[in-house]
Scaffold this active site. Structure first.
Site, PDB file in Angstrom:
ATOM      1  N   HIS A 181       0.830  -1.193   0.000  1.00  8.33           N
ATOM      2  CA  HIS A 181       0.000   0.000   0.000  1.00  8.33           C
ATOM      3  C   HIS A 181       0.872   1.253   0.000  1.00  8.33           C
ATOM      4  O   HIS A 181       2.069   1.194   0.322  1.00  8.33           O
ATOM      5  CB  HIS A 181      -0.928  -0.013   1.213  1.00  8.33           C
ATOM      6  CG  HIS A 181      -2.026  -1.024   1.099  1.00  8.33           C
ATOM      7  ND1 HIS A 181      -2.557  -1.689   2.178  1.00  8.33           N
ATOM      8  CD2 HIS A 181      -2.692  -1.485   0.009  1.00  8.33           C
ATOM      9  CE1 HIS A 181      -3.506  -2.507   1.757  1.00  8.33           C
ATOM     10  NE2 HIS A 181      -3.598  -2.401   0.452  1.00  8.33           N
ATOM     11  N   LYS A 185       5.211   1.622   0.562  1.00  8.61           N
ATOM     12  CA  LYS A 185       6.021   1.336  -0.624  1.00  8.61           C
ATOM     13  C   LYS A 185       7.511   1.511  -0.335  1.00  8.61           C
ATOM     14  O   LYS A 185       8.340   0.722  -0.816  1.00  8.61           O
ATOM     15  CB  LYS A 185       5.580   2.214  -1.789  1.00  8.61           C
ATOM     16  CG  LYS A 185       4.186   1.869  -2.302  1.00  8.61           C
ATOM     17  CD  LYS A 185       3.869   2.550  -3.607  1.00  8.61           C
ATOM     18  CE  LYS A 185       2.394   2.381  -3.986  1.00  8.61           C
ATOM     19  NZ  LYS A 185       1.979   0.969  -4.072  1.00  8.61           N
ATOM     20  N   THR A 208       2.080  -5.214  -8.458  1.00 10.68           N
ATOM     21  CA  THR A 208       1.054  -4.312  -8.963  1.00 10.68           C
ATOM     22  C   THR A 208       1.660  -2.937  -9.220  1.00 10.68           C
ATOM     23  O   THR A 208       2.600  -2.515  -8.539  1.00 10.68           O
ATOM     24  CB  THR A 208      -0.107  -4.179  -7.957  1.00 10.68           C
ATOM     25  OG1 THR A 208       0.413  -3.830  -6.667  1.00 10.68           O
ATOM     26  CG2 THR A 208      -0.881  -5.477  -7.844  1.00 10.68           C
ATOM     27  N   GLY A 209       1.114  -2.271 -10.244  1.00 16.07           N
ATOM     28  CA  GLY A 209       1.352  -0.881 -10.574  1.00 16.07           C
ATOM     29  C   GLY A 209       2.636  -0.221 -10.156  1.00 16.07           C
ATOM     30  O   GLY A 209       3.734  -0.579 -10.585  1.00 16.07           O
ATOM     31  N   SER A 236      -2.501  -1.455 -11.226  1.00 12.96           N
ATOM     32  CA  SER A 236      -2.525  -1.034  -9.822  1.00 12.96           C
ATOM     33  C   SER A 236      -3.659  -1.761  -9.103  1.00 12.96           C
ATOM     34  O   SER A 236      -4.608  -2.249  -9.742  1.00 12.96           O
ATOM     35  CB  SER A 236      -2.735   0.476  -9.726  1.00 12.96           C
ATOM     36  OG  SER A 236      -4.043   0.823 -10.148  1.00 12.96           O
ATOM     37  N   ASP A 242      -4.820  -6.551  -8.001  1.00 10.46           N
ATOM     38  CA  ASP A 242      -4.975  -7.608  -6.995  1.00 10.46           C
ATOM     39  C   ASP A 242      -5.775  -8.780  -7.564  1.00 10.46           C
ATOM     40  O   ASP A 242      -5.462  -9.945  -7.310  1.00 10.46           O
ATOM     41  CB  ASP A 242      -5.678  -7.058  -5.750  1.00 10.46           C
ATOM     42  CG  ASP A 242      -4.856  -6.015  -5.015  1.00 10.46           C
ATOM     43  OD1 ASP A 242      -3.617  -6.041  -5.148  1.00 10.46           O
ATOM     44  OD2 ASP A 242      -5.442  -5.175  -4.331  1.00 10.46           O
TER      45      ASP A 242
END
Length: 309
Positions: A181, A185, A208-209, A236, A242
């Site tokens: 999250h 990061k 992700t992203g 993302s 997810d």
């Protein structure tokens, strides 16, 4: 090399400040038949649990099922809590929040979750996971994760590797998902920096992203070939990343999810996060999930220890 009963008898005291204590619960499906995952986990890990002297503070129905199956017979470390309907799981939540110096504090929770059991989304179940993350303790919800974590504790206690965990620690046959999250990061980058060699030993990595972008930049700065992504990037989280990784898990193409969750903020894509966690629990015998930096660091350090022996 597997552990035998002579290992237990001859094991040193390990110089631990106190015995490790884990909360233990399993949804009904996971302790209803002889081949249920709770029992398969205990058959794989029973001797290690005894060698380490781990206390299992066990919710009533799961406790009764373990005794019925004839596992951990006469083991002093099997502690009975009330039935879930009488507050047993709630008591585990309270024990997670206590410090190590308090008499009944727990070092983590093993809650073997059936993803279609409605009790898995009761407030006490959700609170157990949240408090484990908040207090930097492992929350383990799959059979593979339970076997893996007992091995982590073995290695940190100085015992030799156990053969029951060999496949789980063969990262060359696995894919890892790295997700963080926004507020975490930078911590994910620190984790990847510290354990770059361990993470690079996975056959594949996905993310992700933005997390994936940052991880690739980190890898390239460390000499990873610039024409090769270190992680394969998906969308993302809010845009469906997810869910994409959940599909990889269900297809047995991703075995380890390292997901640094921030438990203190509202998440607009909460349903997607729960979807990913539920996918991991569907393939409970194969997939594991780590949800906090402290737990991930201890796991990665155990991998490094295992590789040295």
């Amino acid at each position: 090399m597997s552990l035998n009963r002579d290992d237990i008898a001859n094991s040193p005291a390990l110089d631990l400040p106190r015995n490790l204590r884990f909360g233990l619960a399993a949804n009904q499906r996971h302790h209803s038949t002889r081949d249920s995952i709770c029992f398969d986990w205990l058959r794989a890990s029973e001797l290690s649990i005894q060698a380490l002297g781990i206390e299992l503070h066990t919710v009533g129905r799961t406790y009764d099922a373990i005794l019925r199956e004839g596992l951990l017979t006469d083991y002093h470390g099997l502690v009975r809590y009330p039935y879930g309907r009488d507050g047993g799981l709630m008591k585990l939540v309270a024990r997670i929040t206590e410090t190590e110096l308090e008499a009944d504090s727990l070092d983590g929770a093993i809650y073997l979750i059936d993803p279609v059991d409605p009790s898995s989304i009761f407030p006490e179940a959700l609170a157990l996971k949240r408090q484990c993350i908040t207090h930097k303790k492992p929350f383990i919800s799959t059979m593979a994760g339970a076997i893996e974590w007992i091995e982590v504790e073995r290695l940190h206690a100085g015992l030799h590797a156990h053969s029951s965990a060999d496949a789980l620690f063969d990262l060359s046959q696995q894919c890892a998902a790295l997700i963080a999250h926004d507020a975490l990061k930078d911590i994910m980058l620190d984790f990847a920096t510290q354990h770059f060699e361990v993470l690079s030993s996975f056959a594949q990595r996905v993310a992700t992203g933005t997390t994936g972008k940052l991880l690739n930049e980190l890898a390239w700065s460390r000499g990873w070939p610039t024409d090769m992504p270190w992680v394969q990037r998906y969308l993302s989280g809010p845009m469906g990343g997810d869910a994409q990784i959940a599909d990889l898990v269900l297809e047995r193409q991703c075995q380890k999810v390292i997901f640094f969750e921030d438990p203190h903020v509202a998440r607009q894509h909460e349903a997607d996060i729960q979807l990913l966690e539920r996918a991991v629990r569907v393939v409970t015998r194969e997939a594991t999930c780590v949800t906090s930096p402290a737990v991930a660091n201890k796991w990665a350090s155990a991998v490094a220890l295992r590789n040295l022996r």
